[in-house]
Scaffold this motif. Structure first.
Motif, PDB file in Angstrom:
ATOM      1  N   GLU A 174       0.869  -1.180   0.000  1.00 13.22           N
ATOM      2  CA  GLU A 174       0.000   0.000   0.000  1.00 13.22           C
ATOM      3  C   GLU A 174       0.908   1.233   0.000  1.00 13.22           C
ATOM      4  O   GLU A 174       1.935   1.258   0.700  1.00 13.22           O
ATOM      5  CB  GLU A 174      -0.930  -0.003   1.222  1.00 13.22           C
ATOM      6  N   HIS A 188       3.294   2.860   2.522  1.00  7.37           N
ATOM      7  CA  HIS A 188       4.545   2.194   2.903  1.00  7.37           C
ATOM      8  C   HIS A 188       5.491   1.951   1.732  1.00  7.37           C
ATOM      9  O   HIS A 188       6.687   1.764   1.944  1.00  7.37           O
ATOM     10  CB  HIS A 188       4.247   0.858   3.585  1.00  7.37           C
ATOM     11  N   ASP A 201       0.951  -3.856   8.698  1.00  9.15           N
ATOM     12  CA  ASP A 201      -0.122  -3.030   9.265  1.00  9.15           C
ATOM     13  C   ASP A 201      -0.663  -3.575  10.588  1.00  9.15           C
ATOM     14  O   ASP A 201      -1.231  -2.831  11.403  1.00  9.15           O
ATOM     15  CB  ASP A 201      -1.309  -2.946   8.295  1.00  9.15           C
TER      16      ASP A 201
HETATM   17 FE1  FEO Z   1      -2.442  -1.133   4.534  1.00  7.80          FE
HETATM   18 FE2  FEO Z   1      -0.625   1.228   6.381  1.00  7.80          FE
HETATM   19  O1  FEO Z   1      -1.325   0.390   4.846  1.00  7.80           O
END
Ligand code: FEO
Length: 400
Positions: A82, A85, A167
């Motif tokens: 994502e 990150h 996460d």
């Molecule tokens: Fe699923 Fe912090 O991104």
């Protein structure tokens, strides 16, 4: 300017906080910002675990340069693709062209979907339980699909028992210099809001990850957002994740979520809360769904055993903000809750049926009281009925 902290034994936190961003994923309000964590390991080989959001890319890159002291970066482990990150993967590759990007098959699929210009020659493909030797320590990789995206994996450093958890176990809120759970007053409400809104949909996947984590037995859990969990906090957050991923409430209590255009439905809810309070119920939380962002109400529904939904009809159907809130809650897979309904119908409508239909696929939703209906406003002759409604809630609270 570089800004790092030692986690332990040549493992460094190299993340940063953003207090400007208003909403996480452009959806969830951030009252106190958010931290994007990243970690760097100095060993015979060097490795960075995940990058950070574009908003804090500058200090992140300075942190790497500062800690490497002229050494090269050997590995960039990508636990999660994502963009909060992975946004700085290209910047890392540009600065350290010989770096190997460590990821699984799905990692590289998403990498190519998001970014151009990264050579496949830099890929180091890993599978579940594969091990990477850094010299005095080894990293192992453990797939954790749907916690919170399909490609997610976690990385375990076995020498110091550090779990880089992606996460999972993350929290909203910027960091304030202190990055360890035993240095701060842990904000469990925001921790729950993060889990219940971002992670909760796929509880069985979280359970599968918890099984792997218990086998690894970490002493430190280092997530991508929020504090690094150390000491007794490790078992505490594991226990909370077990409760939440099996959709159990933490304690008895009543969330009353209402929609009200002119205050009549709200008035019933206030009266109900008074009746509950008079019966000794302490944990009562009232929310106006038109006023409070659903993420805060969902957080409390994940905490407490009971939910009262109170809504008027609007143009013969469920009032839109209530429909939105209930749909989101149901989609997040809420289960094992005791519910009851209050409706307000001046001239017709299907709001009550719609509200119940929304939860038709959620498991163990128990309706613990007769629906309480008002027509435009509550009347004196309905007091005993509302009293019975409160009694039914009280009885169900005693069962927990
Ligand atoms: Fe699923 Fe912090 O991104």
């Amino acid at each position: 300017m570089h800004n790092t902290r030692l986690v332990c034994d040549n493992i460094y936190w190299i993340g940063a906080s953003d207090r400007i961003v208003a909403r996480f994923e452009n959806m969830f309000p951030l009252n106190e910002g958010i931290a994007y964590n990243s970690y760097l390991i100095l060993d015979e080989k060097t490795a960075v675990i995940d990058t950070v959001d574009n908003a804090v890319g500058g200090v992140f890159l300075e942190n790497i340069e500062y800690l490497l002291q002229g050494r090269t970066l050997d590995y960039l482990v990508v636990n999660h693709m994502e963009p909060d990150h992975c946004a700085n993967i290209r910047n890392v590759v540009l600065r350290y062209p010989d770096v190997k990007i460590v990821g699984n098959a799905k990692t590289f699929k998403f990498l190519e979907q998001f970014y151009d210009g990264i050579s496949v020659d830099s890929y180091l493909l890993v599978k579940d339980k594969d091990i990477l030797d850094l010299g005095s320590r080894k990293l192992s990789f453990h797939l954790a699909p749907m916690v919170h995206w399909p490609e997610v994996m976690v990385t375990y450093e076995e020498k110091n028992n550090v779990l880089f958890s992606s996460d999972a176990f993350g929290n909203f809120g910027a960091l304030n210099g202190n990055i360890f759970s035993d240095e701060v007053e842990f904000n469990v409400n925001e921790f729950r809001r993060y889990y219940s809104n971002v992670i909760a949909r796929f509880g069985s996947n979280v359970q599968a990850l918890l099984k792997k984590i218990h086998a690894l037995n970490p002493k430190i859990i280092a997530p991508l957002h929020g504090v690094v969990h150390v000491g007794s906090a490790v078992s505490s957050v594991l226990n909370l994740y077990h409760l939440w991923s099996t959709y159990q409430s933490e304690c008895s209590g009543v969330v009353i979520a209402y929609a009200s255009m002119y205050g009549n439905t709200a008035e019933v809810c206030q009266k109900l809360a008074t009746y509950l309070a008079m019966r000794g119920v302490k944990d009562i939380q009232i929310f106006d769904v038109s006023h409070t962002h659903p993420s805060y109400i969902i957080e409390k529904v994940f905490k407490y055993s009971n939910l009262v939904v109170a809504t008027p009809n609007y143009n013969t159907r469920l009032y839109f903000p209530m429909e939105s809130f209930l749909s989101e809650l149901a989609f997040l897979n809420i289960q094992n809750r005791k519910m009851c309904f209050i409706t307000n119908m001046t001239w017709g409508g299907t709001a009550l049926a719609q509200a119940k239909e929304i939860f038709s696929k959620n498991k163990n939703i128990e309706y613990i009281a007769e629906d309480f209906n008002i027509q435009s406003s509550m009347k004196e002759n309905q007091i005993s009925e509302l009293t019975c409604f409160a009694d039914a809630i009280l009885e169900s609270l005693k069962e927990k």
